[in-house]
Design an enzyme around this catalytic site. Structure first.
Site, PDB file in Angstrom:
ATOM      1  N   CYS A  50      46.116  18.128  31.229  1.00 29.14           N
ATOM      2  CA  CYS A  50      45.850  17.268  30.067  1.00 29.14           C
ATOM      3  C   CYS A  50      45.114  18.046  28.985  1.00 29.14           C
ATOM      4  O   CYS A  50      44.382  19.002  29.255  1.00 29.14           O
ATOM      5  CB  CYS A  50      45.015  16.057  30.475  1.00 29.14           C
ATOM      6  SG  CYS A  50      45.803  14.977  31.678  1.00 29.14           S
TER       7      CYS A  50
ATOM      8  N   ARG B  15      49.680  17.069  26.679  1.00 31.93           N
ATOM      9  CA  ARG B  15      49.787  17.979  27.807  1.00 31.93           C
ATOM     10  C   ARG B  15      49.771  19.426  27.309  1.00 31.93           C
ATOM     11  O   ARG B  15      50.340  19.759  26.267  1.00 31.93           O
ATOM     12  CB  ARG B  15      51.081  17.738  28.597  1.00 31.93           C
ATOM     13  CG  ARG B  15      51.186  16.357  29.207  1.00 31.93           C
ATOM     14  CD  ARG B  15      50.162  16.161  30.322  1.00 31.93           C
ATOM     15  NE  ARG B  15      50.284  14.848  30.949  1.00 31.93           N
ATOM     16  CZ  ARG B  15      49.613  13.780  30.576  1.00 31.93           C
ATOM     17  NH1 ARG B  15      48.752  13.859  29.578  1.00 31.93           N
ATOM     18  NH2 ARG B  15      49.794  12.633  31.214  1.00 31.93           N
TER      19      ARG B  15
ATOM     20  N   HIS C 265      44.132  18.742  37.399  1.00 30.75           N
ATOM     21  CA  HIS C 265      43.131  18.199  36.464  1.00 30.75           C
ATOM     22  C   HIS C 265      42.506  19.330  35.640  1.00 30.75           C
ATOM     23  O   HIS C 265      42.227  20.415  36.154  1.00 30.75           O
ATOM     24  CB  HIS C 265      42.021  17.474  37.226  1.00 30.75           C
ATOM     25  CG  HIS C 265      42.383  16.060  37.603  1.00 30.75           C
ATOM     26  ND1 HIS C 265      42.812  15.125  36.683  1.00 30.75           N
ATOM     27  CD2 HIS C 265      42.369  15.434  38.813  1.00 30.75           C
ATOM     28  CE1 HIS C 265      43.040  13.972  37.294  1.00 30.75           C
ATOM     29  NE2 HIS C 265      42.789  14.131  38.589  1.00 30.75           N
TER      30      HIS C 265
END
Length: 430
Positions: free
Chosen positions: A398, A407, A329
């Site tokens: 991300c 991405r 993340h």
């Protein structure tokens, strides 16, 4: 026998209507004038007007001091019969009111008090009001209050008015009920009660219109939504990081404890099982690496996931060649890869396993690509600058921040493999 003749100065004693019976020619008129006149009845305690001398009686010269003629009635008895037994009171000083004719002589008012026992026997006290307050004494009609709230002053007027004043003296004024429906106005006068139509109009005017009600409901909904959104943002941006850091820290200690106990290395790791630790010294990142890229089991728990599922299965660090691809993340849930865009070529990335330390150097990055571009984790990524197979590492996350539209890719190649028995590499020692 001849009856006697009426002579001068000798009247008949048996005939009272004969003026000559009084001897003096003016005695009859004087006696008549002394009779009481009902129309000129004096007030109690006052003397009547002096008798008017008869026209036939010649005025006599004053011969020394003369006494006033006696009263024809008893003043004290008259007052007692009409007003009851009185108590002697001290006469209050009269107010100096200049008379209308401009003379300087003040007017004097006479005060008296009624016997309380006789007053209580004549008229009983009314019951106290519902409010519990002592009722105030009311002023009788035609009665005036003296200075300093003294005894009442008798009203002037006819006998009937004085009689009503005497009967009304000592009565008490009943206080109005405390819960009366009529409201007093600003000037003290009771307000006029509203009619039924006026009451309906007032009640209708007091109610809010539908537009006001709708606007109030909409406003409350917006406020509620705003509070809920604020709580959600606080949860996502702060609380998820707190919880993920706690879970990742416990998983790191668990992995290190297993290594210290000498637990054997399995042939394949279960999804979600931690097997390595990644170190990025420049970003101060120390995060466990778990098998798989499941969002619930791995990524949302603050760990970094290894692409190990077909068709996206990648190599392990100990393999002779291949691409060791990881995902993490960038925002929330521990955000281990939030600042990987700050890495520059040559920055070290160390992967710690049960047997060795594998050191990679950052070589290149791809700022933005589609999530469906799986070639970035291939054995030889086309856009990485590598031309032949080797031992590579790929970090994916991300981008832009707080979104998952694209991405961000960072590549590196292995430059050192150091067994754990030889200690930590220089990238972790310095």
């Amino acid at each position: 026998m001849t009856p006697p003749r009426h002579g001068t100065g000798a009247g008949r004693q048996d005939d009272p209507h004969d003026p000559r019976a009084y001897g003096d020619p003016g005695a009859f008129e004087a006696a008549v004038d002394r009779l009481p006149d009902p129309l000129n009845d004096p007030l109690p305690g006052h003397q009547g007007p002096p008798p008017v001398p008869s026209r036939r009686q010649a005025p006599q010269a004053p011969q020394g001091p003369q006494q006033a003629p006696p009263e024809w009635y008893d003043p004290e008895g008259y007052e007692r019969d009409w007003y009851g037994q009185q108590e002697p009171v001290r006469q209050a000083p009269a107010e100096s009111v200049p008379p209308a004719d401009g003379s300087a002589e003040p007017r004097t008012e006479v005060l008296w008090r009624v016997d309380p026992a006789e007053e209580a026997a004549r008229e009983p006290d009314p019951e106290p009001s519902a409010g519990g307050d002592a009722p105030e004494s009311a002023e009788a009609p035609g009665e005036q209050r003296g200075p300093s709230s003294g005894p009442p002053v008798p009203a002037t007027g006819g006998r009937a008015e004085r009689r009503r004043a005497a009967k009304g003296r000592g009565r008490r004024r009943s206080a109005p009920p405390s819960g009366s429906g009529s409201a007093a106005g600003t000037d003290g006068a009771p307000a006029k009660p509203m009619t039924r139509m006026e009451a309906r109009r007032a009640a209708k005017a007091a109610k809010d219109s539908p537009a006001v009600v709708i606007s109030r409901v909409v406003g409350e909904l917006f406020i509620t939504l705003g509070v809920l959104m604020l709580l959600f943002v606080t949860y996502q941006l702060w609380w998820t990081n707190v919880r993920a850091d706690q879970i990742a820290g416990r998983e790191t200690h668990k992995i290190q404890d297993g290594w210290a106990k000498g637990a054997g290395k399995p042939e394949a790791f279960e999804p979600g099982q931690g097997f390595a630790i990644i170190h990025i010294p420049k970003l101060d990142v120390v995060t466990p690496i778990a098998e798989g890229t499941s969002k619930e089991k791995v990524l949302d728990r603050g760990m970094v996931g290894h692409y190990s599922e077909e068709p996206l299965r990648t190599a392990m660090p100990e393999d002779e060649q291949g691409n060791f691809a990881l995902a993490g993340h960038r925002n929330t849930h521990g955000e281990p890869f939030r600042y990987i865009n700050r890495l520059r070529p040559g920055d070290p990335i160390v992967v710690e396993t049960q047997d060795a330390y594998y050191t990679y150097e950052m070589t290149s990055e791809l700022a933005q690509t589609s999530p469906s571009n799986v070639s970035v984790i291939g054995p030889v990524p086309p856009q990485s600058g590598f031309t032949k197979p080797g031992r590579y590492i790929t970090l994916t996350t991300c981008t832009p921040e707080f979104t998952s539209t694209y991405r961000l890719i960072v590549w590196g190649k292995m430059v050192d493999e150091r067994p754990r028995s030889k200690g930590k590499p220089d990238a972790l020692v310095g």
